[in-house]
Design an enzyme around this catalytic site. Structure first.
Site, mmCIF file in Angstrom:
data_model
loop_
_atom_site.group_PDB
_atom_site.id
_atom_site.type_symbol
_atom_site.label_atom_id
_atom_site.label_comp_id
_atom_site.label_asym_id
_atom_site.label_seq_id
_atom_site.Cartn_x
_atom_site.Cartn_y
_atom_site.Cartn_z
ATOM 1 N N ALA A 164 8.721 12.485 19.332
ATOM 2 C CA ALA A 164 7.762 13.251 19.634
ATOM 3 C C ALA A 164 8.120 14.268 19.769
ATOM 4 O O ALA A 164 7.852 14.674 20.614
ATOM 5 C CB ALA A 164 7.292 11.997 20.664
ATOM 6 N N ILE A 221 12.081 17.985 16.388
ATOM 7 C CA ILE A 221 12.344 17.564 14.903
ATOM 8 C C ILE A 221 11.064 16.489 14.756
ATOM 9 O O ILE A 221 11.441 16.467 13.938
ATOM 10 C CB ILE A 221 13.647 18.045 15.026
ATOM 11 N N ARG A 240 25.617 26.534 22.017
ATOM 12 C CA ARG A 240 24.900 24.213 20.978
ATOM 13 C C ARG A 240 26.142 24.021 22.840
ATOM 14 O O ARG A 240 25.534 23.185 22.885
ATOM 15 C CB ARG A 240 25.345 24.838 20.110
ATOM 16 N N SER A 245 21.185 15.736 17.766
ATOM 17 C CA SER A 245 21.841 16.134 18.595
ATOM 18 C C SER A 245 22.856 16.841 18.897
ATOM 19 O O SER A 245 24.007 16.421 18.543
ATOM 20 C CB SER A 245 21.600 14.759 19.627
ATOM 21 N N ASP A 287 22.682 24.179 7.132
ATOM 22 C CA ASP A 287 23.628 24.932 7.186
ATOM 23 C C ASP A 287 23.801 25.138 5.710
ATOM 24 O O ASP A 287 23.582 25.666 5.100
ATOM 25 C CB ASP A 287 24.785 24.773 8.022
ATOM 26 N N HIS A 307 29.332 22.424 13.077
ATOM 27 C CA HIS A 307 27.792 23.120 13.335
ATOM 28 C C HIS A 307 27.878 23.568 14.161
ATOM 29 O O HIS A 307 26.969 23.356 15.641
ATOM 30 C CB HIS A 307 27.050 21.861 13.314
HETATM 31 N N1 LIG Z 1 22.343 19.427 13.519
HETATM 32 C C1 LIG Z 1 21.444 20.423 13.322
HETATM 33 O O1 LIG Z 1 21.215 21.107 12.077
HETATM 34 C C2 LIG Z 1 20.880 20.383 14.613
HETATM 35 C C3 LIG Z 1 18.943 21.373 14.320
HETATM 36 C C4 LIG Z 1 18.564 21.790 14.990
HETATM 37 C C5 LIG Z 1 18.561 20.653 16.347
HETATM 38 N N2 LIG Z 1 19.092 20.286 16.947
HETATM 39 C C6 LIG Z 1 19.255 19.471 17.682
HETATM 40 O O2 LIG Z 1 18.070 18.355 17.626
HETATM 41 C C7 LIG Z 1 18.373 18.267 19.280
HETATM 42 C C8 LIG Z 1 16.647 18.424 19.286
HETATM 43 O O3 LIG Z 1 15.880 20.166 18.906
HETATM 44 P P1 LIG Z 1 14.178 19.676 19.310
HETATM 45 O O4 LIG Z 1 13.577 21.105 18.831
HETATM 46 O O5 LIG Z 1 13.795 18.019 18.336
HETATM 47 O O6 LIG Z 1 14.167 19.505 20.973
HETATM 48 P P2 LIG Z 1 12.603 18.750 21.331
HETATM 49 O O7 LIG Z 1 12.703 19.287 23.202
HETATM 50 O O8 LIG Z 1 11.989 19.162 21.091
HETATM 51 O O9 LIG Z 1 12.555 17.313 21.036
HETATM 52 C C9 LIG Z 1 13.707 16.412 22.354
HETATM 53 C C10 LIG Z 1 12.477 14.807 21.605
HETATM 54 O O10 LIG Z 1 13.798 14.164 22.538
HETATM 55 C C11 LIG Z 1 12.975 13.686 23.882
HETATM 56 N N3 LIG Z 1 14.103 12.530 24.200
HETATM 57 C C12 LIG Z 1 15.193 13.307 25.384
HETATM 58 N N4 LIG Z 1 15.664 11.759 25.850
HETATM 59 C C13 LIG Z 1 15.699 11.502 25.073
HETATM 60 C C14 LIG Z 1 16.084 10.105 25.192
HETATM 61 N N5 LIG Z 1 17.013 9.222 26.698
HETATM 62 N N6 LIG Z 1 15.915 8.983 24.419
HETATM 63 C C15 LIG Z 1 15.406 9.362 23.401
HETATM 64 N N7 LIG Z 1 14.137 10.568 23.227
HETATM 65 C C16 LIG Z 1 15.043 11.823 24.552
HETATM 66 C C17 LIG Z 1 12.688 14.167 23.760
HETATM 67 O O11 LIG Z 1 11.192 12.944 24.634
HETATM 68 C C18 LIG Z 1 12.009 14.908 23.009
HETATM 69 O O12 LIG Z 1 11.168 14.546 23.058
HETATM 70 C C19 LIG Z 1 18.668 19.313 20.185
HETATM 71 O O13 LIG Z 1 19.993 18.697 20.841
HETATM 72 C C20 LIG Z 1 19.040 20.858 19.292
HETATM 73 O O14 LIG Z 1 19.690 21.119 19.250
HETATM 74 C C21 LIG Z 1 20.058 19.572 15.989
HETATM 75 O O1 LIG Z 2 20.833 26.399 16.972
HETATM 76 C C1 LIG Z 2 20.829 25.599 17.800
HETATM 77 O O2 LIG Z 2 20.796 25.685 18.454
HETATM 78 C C2 LIG Z 2 19.564 24.044 16.613
HETATM 79 C C3 LIG Z 2 20.653 23.641 15.057
HETATM 80 O O3 LIG Z 2 21.660 23.994 15.858
HETATM 81 C C4 LIG Z 2 20.899 25.118 14.133
HETATM 82 O O4 LIG Z 2 21.350 25.874 13.673
HETATM 83 O O5 LIG Z 2 19.470 25.597 14.117
#
Ligand SMILES: NC(=O)c1ccc[n+]([C@@H]2O[C@H](COP(=O)([O-])OP(=O)(O)OC[C@H]3O[C@@H](n4cnc5c(N)ncnc54)[C@H](O)[C@@H]3O)[C@@H](O)[C@H]2O)c1
Ligand SMILES: O=C(O)C[C@H](O)C(=O)O
Length: 356
Positions: A53, A56, A130, A161, A193, A220
């Site tokens: 939800a 992402i 991060r 995450s 990336d 990352h």
């Molecule tokens: N790997 C990458 O390249 C990359 C890129 C962008 C973001 N991210 C990471 O992805 C994560 C999510 O980002 P977002 O923008 O979607 O955040 P967001 O806050 O919009 O969404 C996160 C979702 O996780 C849910 N959540 C929280 N605790 C939970 C649990 N215990 N079980 C299940 N769901 C749970 C929340 O309810 C929410 O809906 C962040 O940690 C962000 O830094 C990683």
């Molecule tokens: O930059 C962030 O915190 C989110 C993600 O890891 C990204 O590269 O966009």
């Protein structure tokens, strides 16, 4: 005819899905399962999204519902998953969508899954690294991976995450503790990336980004994101000014988005695109397609570190082959030493979170 308890339970569960709460509230009468002609579901793989939800999770759910290799899509979150599920389930594509809300439904969300994609957790705000997310996200990833170990120990895990450099070691330790660890099936998603690197390099070269392939290795976060511009395909040369610009832009792409979003979150749409691209490659590998290659942060022996991102070949067992870094120029060699130093600390932080 006498029904077994298990058959009755399954029919009750399926009937509940045919008659979700939204319909009940509108007073629409339930469709009796035995009167339903729909077979439902194309052949394919079962995929769960944990955190479906979120910023992402929602566009990723949409993209996975569009993937013809997916037959069943489980959407799990601690909030709002019924709404996202109802919405996405109306798309006339093959995958059957089911929603799961809150910890008591985690096990049902995970049982039988082939791939589990995890974008659950908090995102950055301007001024944060991060690693500042570790405090909250480490525990979330631990709990979700305990569920994976219990309910679908053979699933391929795509971990999004942050901080990925620490959450992947956390997941590995959880799986080791549970006795289910298979390093080939745990993949930290670094595709964003590569997507950024392809885009920015294509801009500089005046090319279509779809025709550019930039390997991005390391991890990352900041300087651990190491684009290998000397290995760009098609072979290209860059001025030292271009190399500085591109390396900095790729390493700080996440921060660029965090700052532009001004406190409302980090990359979600480009990340959902990248995650869907990566998951599609994992699905193609599972299906037995040959030559499926992506960069990912995995358990690795290409450096002295226990985890490192390089190109990997995806197959039925996950990351079946891990490719070496390849020849580096002096600029990249210096970058690699700095990246490894930072990565070592982040990996150790993740490992000791579980071993402590
Ligand atoms: N790997 C990458 O390249 C990359 C890129 C962008 C973001 N991210 C990471 O992805 C994560 C999510 O980002 P977002 O923008 O979607 O955040 P967001 O806050 O919009 O969404 C996160 C979702 O996780 C849910 N959540 C929280 N605790 C939970 C649990 N215990 N079980 C299940 N769901 C749970 C929340 O309810 C929410 O809906 C962040 O940690 C962000 O830094 C990683
Ligand atoms: O930059 C962030 O915190 C989110 C993600 O890891 C990204 O590269 O966009």
């Amino acid at each position: 005819m006498q029904q077994s308890a298990e058959a009755s339970r399954r029919i009750a569960a399926l009937s509940a899905q045919l008659h979700p709460p939204g319909l009940q509230m509108q007073g629409i009468p339930p469709l009796r399962l035995e009167n339903c002609r729909a077979k439902g579901g194309a052949p394919g793989f079962k995929v769960a999204i944990l955190g479906a939800a979120g910023g992402i999770g929602q566009p990723l759910s949409l993209l996975m519902k569009m993937n013809p290799l997916v037959s069943v899509l489980h959407l799990y979150d601690v909030v709002n998953s019924p709404g996202v599920t109802a919405d996405v389930s109306h798309m006339d594509t093959g995958a059957v969508v089911r929603g799961f809300l809150g910890a008591p439904q985690l096990e049902n969300a995970l049982t039988g899954m082939d791939i589990v994609i995890i974008p659950a957790g908090v995102p950055r705000k301007p001024g944060m690294t991060r690693d500042d997310l570790f405090k909250i996200n480490a525990g979330i990833v631990r709990t979700l991976c305990e569920g994976v170990a219990k309910c679908c120990p053979n699933a391929i895990v795509n971990l999004i995450s942050n901080p990925v450099n620490s959450t992947v070691p956390i997941a590995a330790e959880v799986f080791k503790k549970a006795g289910t660890y298979d390093p080939k099936r745990l993949l930290g998603v670094t595709t964003l990336d590569v997507v950024r690197a392809n885009t920015f390099v294509a801009e500089v070269l005046g090319m279509d980004p779809r025709e550019v392939d930039v390997p991005v290795i390391g991890g990352h976060s900041g300087i651990t994101i190491l684009p290998l511009l000397s290995q760009v395909k098609p072979a290209s040369s860059f001025t030292s000014e271009e190399i500085d610009y591109l390396t900095n832009r790729i390493q700080n792409g996440g921060t660029e988005v965090v700052e532009a979003k001004a406190g409302t979150g980090s990359a979600t749409l480009s990340m959902a695109y990248a995650a869907a691209k990566f998951a599609n490659s994992c699905l193609r590998g599972l299906k037995g397609d040959a030559g499926v290659v992506e960069c990912a942060f995995v358990a690795s022996q290409v450096t002295e570190l226990p985890f490192f991102a390089t190109k990997v070949r995806l197959g039925r067992g996950g990351a079946e082959e891990i490719f070496p870094i390849g020849p580096l120029n002096e600029y990249e060699r210096v970058g690699l030493e700095k990246a490894k130093k930072e990565l070592a600390g982040s990996i150790e932080k993740g490992v000791s979170f579980i071993r402590k």
